[in-house]
Design a protein around this motif. Structure first.
Motif, PDB file in Angstrom:
ATOM      1  N   ASN A   1       0.677   5.745  -4.277  1.00 61.98           N
ATOM      2  CA  ASN A   1      -0.405   4.781  -4.460  1.00 61.98           C
ATOM      3  C   ASN A   1      -1.751   5.299  -3.993  1.00 61.98           C
ATOM      4  O   ASN A   1      -2.780   4.696  -4.287  1.00 61.98           O
TER       5      ASN A   1
ATOM      6  N   LEU B   1       0.805  -1.228   0.000  1.00 62.38           N
ATOM      7  CA  LEU B   1       0.000   0.000   0.000  1.00 62.38           C
ATOM      8  C   LEU B   1       0.833   1.272   0.000  1.00 62.38           C
ATOM      9  O   LEU B   1       0.339   2.339  -0.383  1.00 62.38           O
TER      10      LEU B   1
ATOM     11  N   ILE C   1      -7.237   4.031  -1.564  1.00 69.49           N
ATOM     12  CA  ILE C   1      -6.621   3.461  -2.776  1.00 69.49           C
ATOM     13  C   ILE C   1      -7.666   3.411  -3.875  1.00 69.49           C
ATOM     14  O   ILE C   1      -8.774   3.043  -3.656  1.00 69.49           O
TER      15      ILE C   1
END
Length: 109
Positions: free
Chosen positions: A96, A73, A109
């Protein structure tokens, strides 16, 4: 495999200072937990040693470690320490993250 993380010199200096005050090794663990206002939140802790499967990067003698799940992540991120009139905090510049929040401690995300 995800990219490693980078600890800026300002962040390394702050981690070293905190570690010295707490008489701990200068090893900062960054992990990601569910929650926060955007879905995930960053968590920072000093740790005594990296785990065998951690990704480790080093700046000015200070280590930044992250577990494999969190690395997926936050891979490629830069961890900085910023001071402003609003306070001082570690900040993660995460390539990200598709969304973030005003507090800078959570992301989506």
């Amino acid at each position: 495999m995800a990219e490693t993380l980078t600890l800026t010199p300002a962040a390394a200096k702050r981690v070293a200072w905190i570690a010295q005050k707490q008489t701990k090794p200068a090893i900062l663990r960054l992990s990601v937990e569910g929650g926060g206002c955007s879905g995930f939140q960053y968590k920072f802790d000093l740790t005594d040693a990296p785990d065998s499967d951690d990704s480790v990067s080093e700046t000015d003698g200070v280590k930044l470690v992250v577990d494999p799940v969190s690395l997926d992540l936050v891979g490629g991120s830069v961890v900085d320490f910023v001071e402003s009139l609003g306070g001082a905090a570690f900040r993660v510049e995460n390539p990200n993250a598709a969304a973030g929040c005003g507090c800078g401690s959570s992301f989506g995300i």
